[in-house]
Motif scaffolding. Structure first.
Motif, PDB file in Angstrom:
ATOM      1  N   UNK A   6       0.833  -1.210   0.000  1.00 51.00           N
ATOM      2  CA  UNK A   6       0.000   0.000   0.000  1.00 51.00           C
ATOM      3  C   UNK A   6       0.867   1.260   0.000  1.00 51.00           C
ATOM      4  N   UNK A   7       1.947   1.232   0.778  1.00 52.33           N
ATOM      5  CA  UNK A   7       2.864   2.385   0.811  1.00 52.33           C
ATOM      6  C   UNK A   7       3.570   2.561  -0.530  1.00 52.33           C
ATOM      7  N   UNK A   8       3.926   1.446  -1.152  1.00 49.42           N
ATOM      8  CA  UNK A   8       4.582   1.515  -2.459  1.00 49.42           C
ATOM      9  C   UNK A   8       3.613   2.088  -3.490  1.00 49.42           C
ATOM     10  N   UNK A  11       3.284   5.749  -2.949  1.00 53.69           N
ATOM     11  CA  UNK A  11       4.504   6.417  -3.394  1.00 53.69           C
ATOM     12  C   UNK A  11       4.584   6.514  -4.910  1.00 53.69           C
ATOM     13  N   UNK A  12       4.234   5.422  -5.600  1.00 54.97           N
ATOM     14  CA  UNK A  12       4.228   5.446  -7.062  1.00 54.97           C
ATOM     15  C   UNK A  12       3.194   6.431  -7.579  1.00 54.97           C
ATOM     16  N   UNK A  49      13.490   5.813 -11.905  1.00 53.30           N
ATOM     17  CA  UNK A  49      14.649   6.307 -11.153  1.00 53.30           C
ATOM     18  C   UNK A  49      14.231   6.986  -9.851  1.00 53.30           C
ATOM     19  N   UNK A  50      13.114   7.710  -9.866  1.00 51.75           N
ATOM     20  CA  UNK A  50      12.626   8.328  -8.625  1.00 51.75           C
ATOM     21  C   UNK A  50      12.166   7.240  -7.645  1.00 51.75           C
ATOM     22  N   UNK A  72       2.389  -4.536 -11.271  1.00 51.09           N
ATOM     23  CA  UNK A  72       3.669  -5.196 -11.554  1.00 51.09           C
ATOM     24  C   UNK A  72       4.800  -4.455 -10.837  1.00 51.09           C
ATOM     25  N   UNK A  73       4.782  -3.131 -10.924  1.00 47.14           N
ATOM     26  CA  UNK A  73       5.832  -2.321 -10.300  1.00 47.14           C
ATOM     27  C   UNK A  73       5.777  -2.433  -8.781  1.00 47.14           C
ATOM     28  N   UNK A  74       4.574  -2.406  -8.220  1.00 47.07           N
ATOM     29  CA  UNK A  74       4.418  -2.532  -6.764  1.00 47.07           C
ATOM     30  C   UNK A  74       5.007  -3.860  -6.286  1.00 47.07           C
ATOM     31  N   UNK A  75       4.660  -4.943  -6.969  1.00 53.70           N
ATOM     32  CA  UNK A  75       5.154  -6.268  -6.577  1.00 53.70           C
ATOM     33  C   UNK A  75       6.671  -6.356  -6.752  1.00 53.70           C
TER      34      UNK A  75
END
Length: 82
Positions: A6-8, A11-12, A49-50, A72-75
């Motif tokens: 959830x935090x990821x 953040x994304x 990169x961020x 996909x990015x979160x995982x």
């Protein structure tokens, strides 16, 4: 410190918002970066990169193409932290 999925996601969403102006609530795990969020390859590299800095992970260039959706990015980030 490892971040929860959830935090990821939050953040994304903030990163995508800063780079594209899309509202953070538009960034959900089922959204495709290119199809739904209209993020081009240059913007995607900036988002990556961020995210690497924010979450303390490394996402190799060859992995970026496999990150089709926000989920996909979160995982990927969640696994890369551990």
């Amino acid at each position: 410190m490892a971040h929860s999925e959830d935090e990821i996601l939050a953040g994304l969403a903030e990163i995508v918002n800063e780079e594209t102006g899309l509202p953070t609530d538009a960034v959900t795990t089922d959204k495709s970066f290119t199809e739904d969020l209209d993020i081009d390859s240059l913007t995607m590299m900036t988002v990556v990169s961020v995210a690497e800095e924010k979450f303390g992970v490394t996402i190799p260039d060859e992995e970026v193409k496999n990150l089709a959706t926000v989920g996909d990015a979160v995982r990927y980030i969640a696994q890369a932290q551990s």
